[in-house]
Design a protein around this motif. Structure first.
Motif, PDB file in Angstrom:
ATOM      1  N   ALA A   1       0.849  -1.191   0.000  1.00 49.80           N
ATOM      2  CA  ALA A   1       0.000   0.000   0.000  1.00 49.80           C
ATOM      3  C   ALA A   1       0.880   1.234   0.000  1.00 49.80           C
ATOM      4  CB  ALA A   1      -0.913   0.014   1.221  1.00 49.80           C
ATOM      5  N   ARG A   2       0.588   2.145  -0.935  1.00 48.18           N
ATOM      6  CA  ARG A   2       1.159   3.495  -0.843  1.00 48.18           C
ATOM      7  C   ARG A   2       0.116   4.324  -0.107  1.00 48.18           C
ATOM      8  NH1 ARG A   2       2.886   8.148  -4.067  1.00 48.18           N
ATOM      9  NH2 ARG A   2       1.063   8.032  -5.405  1.00 48.18           N
ATOM     10  N   LEU A   3       0.470   4.781   1.074  1.00 48.89           N
ATOM     11  CA  LEU A   3      -0.473   5.447   1.964  1.00 48.89           C
ATOM     12  C   LEU A   3      -0.749   6.875   1.517  1.00 48.89           C
ATOM     13  CD1 LEU A   3       1.166   4.224   5.272  1.00 48.89           C
ATOM     14  CD2 LEU A   3      -0.825   3.239   4.139  1.00 48.89           C
ATOM     15  N   PRO A   4      -1.921   7.417   1.846  1.00 51.69           N
ATOM     16  CA  PRO A   4      -2.164   8.832   1.559  1.00 51.69           C
ATOM     17  C   PRO A   4      -1.383   9.750   2.486  1.00 51.69           C
ATOM     18  CG  PRO A   4      -4.053   7.874   2.675  1.00 51.69           C
ATOM     19  CD  PRO A   4      -3.102   6.742   2.381  1.00 51.69           C
ATOM     20  N   GLU A   5      -1.084   9.245   3.686  1.00 49.79           N
ATOM     21  CA  GLU A   5      -0.242   9.950   4.649  1.00 49.79           C
ATOM     22  C   GLU A   5       0.258   8.928   5.652  1.00 49.79           C
ATOM     23  OE1 GLU A   5      -2.811  12.834   6.432  1.00 49.79           O
ATOM     24  OE2 GLU A   5      -3.913  11.339   7.598  1.00 49.79           O
ATOM     25  N   ALA A   6       1.381   9.221   6.266  1.00 48.85           N
ATOM     26  CA  ALA A   6       1.975   8.278   7.219  1.00 48.85           C
ATOM     27  C   ALA A   6       1.371   8.499   8.598  1.00 48.85           C
ATOM     28  CB  ALA A   6       3.488   8.434   7.254  1.00 48.85           C
ATOM     29  N   SER A   7       0.062   8.279   8.685  1.00 54.03           N
ATOM     30  CA  SER A   7      -0.669   8.522   9.924  1.00 54.03           C
ATOM     31  C   SER A   7      -1.062   7.210  10.584  1.00 54.03           C
ATOM     32  CB  SER A   7      -1.929   9.339   9.635  1.00 54.03           C
ATOM     33  OG  SER A   7      -2.850   8.555   8.872  1.00 54.03           O
ATOM     34  N   LYS A   8      -1.394   7.279  11.868  1.00 49.67           N
ATOM     35  CA  LYS A   8      -1.810   6.091  12.612  1.00 49.67           C
ATOM     36  C   LYS A   8      -3.021   5.439  11.959  1.00 49.67           C
ATOM     37  CE  LYS A   8      -1.761   6.209  17.080  1.00 49.67           C
ATOM     38  NZ  LYS A   8      -2.061   6.520  18.504  1.00 49.67           N
ATOM     39  N   THR A   9      -3.989   6.228  11.533  1.00 50.44           N
ATOM     40  CA  THR A   9      -5.218   5.681  10.959  1.00 50.44           C
ATOM     41  C   THR A   9      -4.937   4.883   9.697  1.00 50.44           C
ATOM     42  OG1 THR A   9      -6.573   7.459  11.878  1.00 50.44           O
ATOM     43  CG2 THR A   9      -7.472   6.270   9.990  1.00 50.44           C
ATOM     44  N   TRP A  10      -4.159   5.439   8.787  1.00 53.07           N
ATOM     45  CA  TRP A  10      -3.943   4.767   7.500  1.00 53.07           C
ATOM     46  C   TRP A  10      -2.943   3.627   7.610  1.00 53.07           C
ATOM     47  CZ3 TRP A  10      -7.007   4.657   3.589  1.00 53.07           C
ATOM     48  CH2 TRP A  10      -7.894   5.701   3.378  1.00 53.07           C
ATOM     49  N   ILE A  11      -1.935   3.769   8.429  1.00 60.49           N
ATOM     50  CA  ILE A  11      -0.988   2.669   8.620  1.00 60.49           C
ATOM     51  C   ILE A  11      -1.711   1.458   9.195  1.00 60.49           C
ATOM     52  CG2 ILE A  11       0.999   1.902   9.984  1.00 60.49           C
ATOM     53  CD1 ILE A  11       2.127   4.777   9.626  1.00 60.49           C
ATOM     54  N   LYS A  12      -2.529   1.690  10.210  1.00 59.79           N
ATOM     55  CA  LYS A  12      -3.261   0.592  10.834  1.00 59.79           C
ATOM     56  C   LYS A  12      -4.244  -0.037   9.848  1.00 59.79           C
ATOM     57  CE  LYS A  12      -6.162   1.581  14.150  1.00 59.79           C
ATOM     58  NZ  LYS A  12      -6.677   1.903  15.510  1.00 59.79           N
ATOM     59  N   ALA A  13      -4.958   0.776   9.092  1.00 55.91           N
ATOM     60  CA  ALA A  13      -5.945   0.239   8.153  1.00 55.91           C
ATOM     61  C   ALA A  13      -5.287  -0.657   7.114  1.00 55.91           C
ATOM     62  CB  ALA A  13      -6.689   1.383   7.471  1.00 55.91           C
ATOM     63  N   ALA A  14      -4.155  -0.213   6.565  1.00 51.85           N
ATOM     64  CA  ALA A  14      -3.485  -1.005   5.529  1.00 51.85           C
ATOM     65  C   ALA A  14      -2.914  -2.296   6.093  1.00 51.85           C
ATOM     66  CB  ALA A  14      -2.385  -0.170   4.875  1.00 51.85           C
ATOM     67  N   LEU A  15      -2.278  -2.215   7.254  1.00 51.20           N
ATOM     68  CA  LEU A  15      -1.673  -3.415   7.826  1.00 51.20           C
ATOM     69  C   LEU A  15      -2.729  -4.412   8.275  1.00 51.20           C
ATOM     70  CD1 LEU A  15       1.313  -1.945   9.862  1.00 51.20           C
ATOM     71  CD2 LEU A  15       1.370  -3.096   7.648  1.00 51.20           C
ATOM     72  N   GLU A  16      -3.800  -3.941   8.886  1.00 48.00           N
ATOM     73  CA  GLU A  16      -4.815  -4.871   9.363  1.00 48.00           C
ATOM     74  C   GLU A  16      -5.561  -5.531   8.213  1.00 48.00           C
ATOM     75  OE1 GLU A  16      -7.207  -3.296  12.529  1.00 48.00           O
ATOM     76  OE2 GLU A  16      -5.474  -3.371  13.882  1.00 48.00           O
ATOM     77  N   ALA A  17      -5.615  -4.868   7.052  1.00 49.34           N
ATOM     78  CA  ALA A  17      -6.237  -5.474   5.876  1.00 49.34           C
ATOM     79  C   ALA A  17      -5.334  -6.511   5.225  1.00 49.34           C
ATOM     80  CB  ALA A  17      -6.600  -4.396   4.861  1.00 49.34           C
ATOM     81  N   GLY A  18      -4.037  -6.526   5.577  1.00 47.82           N
ATOM     82  CA  GLY A  18      -3.141  -7.547   5.069  1.00 47.82           C
ATOM     83  C   GLY A  18      -1.989  -7.067   4.229  1.00 47.82           C
ATOM     84  N   ALA A  19      -1.704  -5.767   4.208  1.00 46.06           N
ATOM     85  CA  ALA A  19      -0.551  -5.278   3.452  1.00 46.06           C
ATOM     86  C   ALA A  19       0.733  -5.902   3.983  1.00 46.06           C
ATOM     87  CB  ALA A  19      -0.453  -3.759   3.542  1.00 46.06           C
ATOM     88  N   GLN A  20       1.610  -6.322   3.077  1.00 43.20           N
ATOM     89  CA  GLN A  20       2.910  -6.869   3.446  1.00 43.20           C
ATOM     90  C   GLN A  20       4.024  -5.841   3.268  1.00 43.20           C
ATOM     91  OE1 GLN A  20       3.672 -10.723   1.666  1.00 43.20           O
ATOM     92  NE2 GLN A  20       1.504 -11.219   1.707  1.00 43.20           N
ATOM     93  N   GLY A  21       3.697  -4.723   2.655  1.00 46.85           N
ATOM     94  CA  GLY A  21       4.657  -3.641   2.487  1.00 46.85           C
ATOM     95  C   GLY A  21       3.939  -2.312   2.542  1.00 46.85           C
ATOM     96  N   LEU A  22       4.607  -1.294   3.082  1.00 46.61           N
ATOM     97  CA  LEU A  22       4.062   0.055   3.156  1.00 46.61           C
ATOM     98  C   LEU A  22       5.014   1.026   2.486  1.00 46.61           C
ATOM     99  CD1 LEU A  22       2.825   0.289   6.862  1.00 46.61           C
ATOM    100  CD2 LEU A  22       1.456  -0.210   4.833  1.00 46.61           C
ATOM    101  N   ILE A  23       4.456   1.925   1.703  1.00 46.91           N
ATOM    102  CA  ILE A  23       5.230   3.003   1.087  1.00 46.91           C
ATOM    103  C   ILE A  23       4.730   4.295   1.715  1.00 46.91           C
ATOM    104  CG2 ILE A  23       5.843   4.137  -1.074  1.00 46.91           C
ATOM    105  CD1 ILE A  23       5.157   1.443  -2.490  1.00 46.91           C
ATOM    106  N   PHE A  24       5.596   4.908   2.528  1.00 47.84           N
ATOM    107  CA  PHE A  24       5.223   6.127   3.254  1.00 47.84           C
ATOM    108  C   PHE A  24       5.438   7.339   2.354  1.00 47.84           C
ATOM    109  CE2 PHE A  24       7.152   3.424   6.758  1.00 47.84           C
ATOM    110  CZ  PHE A  24       5.934   3.044   7.321  1.00 47.84           C
ATOM    111  N   PRO A  25       4.433   8.164   2.110  1.00 45.39           N
ATOM    112  CA  PRO A  25       4.610   9.319   1.229  1.00 45.39           C
ATOM    113  C   PRO A  25       5.235  10.507   1.945  1.00 45.39           C
ATOM    114  CG  PRO A  25       2.377   9.293   2.026  1.00 45.39           C
ATOM    115  CD  PRO A  25       3.051   8.059   2.603  1.00 45.39           C
ATOM    116  N   MET A  26       5.879  11.361   1.160  1.00 46.65           N
ATOM    117  CA  MET A  26       6.345  12.669   1.624  1.00 46.65           C
ATOM    118  C   MET A  26       7.151  12.614   2.917  1.00 46.65           C
ATOM    119  SD  MET A  26       5.766  15.351  -0.244  1.00 46.65           S
ATOM    120  CE  MET A  26       4.863  15.833  -1.717  1.00 46.65           C
TER     121      MET A  26
END
Length: 262
Positions: free
Chosen positions: A70-95
């Motif tokens: 997941a490339r997140l819309p922002e590196a925030s608690k809400t979006w990081i948690k949502a992507a990881l709990e849905a099953g993302a195996q990698g995170l791309i933190f923007p900006m």
């Protein structure tokens, strides 16, 4: 391809090549995964995804044989948690523009007790929330997920502002960072040169990034937005190791336009 396979490629100094999704369609996600990419990233910043779309998207990517990112819309608690709990195996933190921003983002992607990159006795101010979710089979596989997959999450910082270039040595020093990805449009825009990728000042910034990655033995990456096999080959030869190639929307445009004169 899974995270272990991606890490094995990088350990052999071979590139990992993925692609980008903007359509919230499981069918498109599976098709792109079956096209041979190592990973497929849902673009939550510019795509049409909501948190409720992610479980089906990630299931489809895994069904197609790629790792869901997941490339997140922002590196925030809400979006990081949502992507990881849905099953993302990698995170791309923007900006990401500073080491402090990266520290916080990685803290929020890390369970308590898994912050071994910190100094002895130093406690992370924030952690990843602990709860049952799709990623841990709603608690049935929580221990296996926490001890197995969670510590292997692939973490990428996007370098999209000239301020980030000025802070890059500190950013690259983070021991839990797996790669960076240059966002060429935003980086050039931050310099008042939007899309002017041949401008001497932009080229100089790219050389600074490459030099910093070489000093830190870090993996540099970028997004080749317009699919171009020759450009992909050039970037791999130049040392890029984490590459996003194309976008589902761009592939569709290029393949579906009515031929001139028809």
């Amino acid at each position: 391809m899974d995270i272990d396979g991606i890490r094995a490629l990088l350990a052999d100094d071979r590139p990992t090549v993925g692609t980008w999704l903007q359509f919230p369609s499981p069918d498109v996600a599976e098709l792109m995964a079956r096209a041979g990419y190592d990973w497929v990233a849902a673009d939550l910043e510019h795509g049409s995804f909501g948190p409720g779309d992610l479980p089906d998207i990630f299931r489809a990517v895994e069904c197609g044989g790629a790792a869901p990112f997941a490339r997140l819309p922002e590196a925030s608690k809400t979006w990081i948690k949502a992507a990881l709990e849905a099953g993302a195996q990698g995170l791309i933190f923007p900006m990401i523009e500073s080491r402090a921003q990266l520290d916080r983002a990685i803290d929020l992607a890390t369970y308590p007790g898994q912050d071994g990159w910190r100094a002895a006795g130093e406690t992370a101010p924030e952690y990843r929330g602990v709860g049952y979710c799709r990623a841990n089979v709603f608690g049935k596989a929580f221990d296996a997920y926490r001890e197995g997959r969670a510590p292997k999450l692939f973490l990428v910082a996007q370098i999209e502002h000239i301020r980030a270039v000025d802070e890059l040595d500190a950013i690259l020093a983070h021991p839990r960072l797996d790669a960076i990805m240059v966002g060429p449009y935003d980086l050039s825009g931050s310099m008042g040169l939007t899309g002017q990728f041949g401008h001497p000042d932009f080229l100089a910034a790219m050389e600074r990034i490459k030099a910093a990655c070489a000093r830190a033995h870090a993996r540099m990456g970028l997004h080749i937005v317009q699919p171009d096999p020759a450009a992909l080959a050039r970037e791999i030869a130049a040392g890029c190791r984490f590459i996003a190639y194309g976008i589902d929307t761009v592939f569709l445009w290029r393949g579906s336009e009515r031929p001139a004169g028809a």
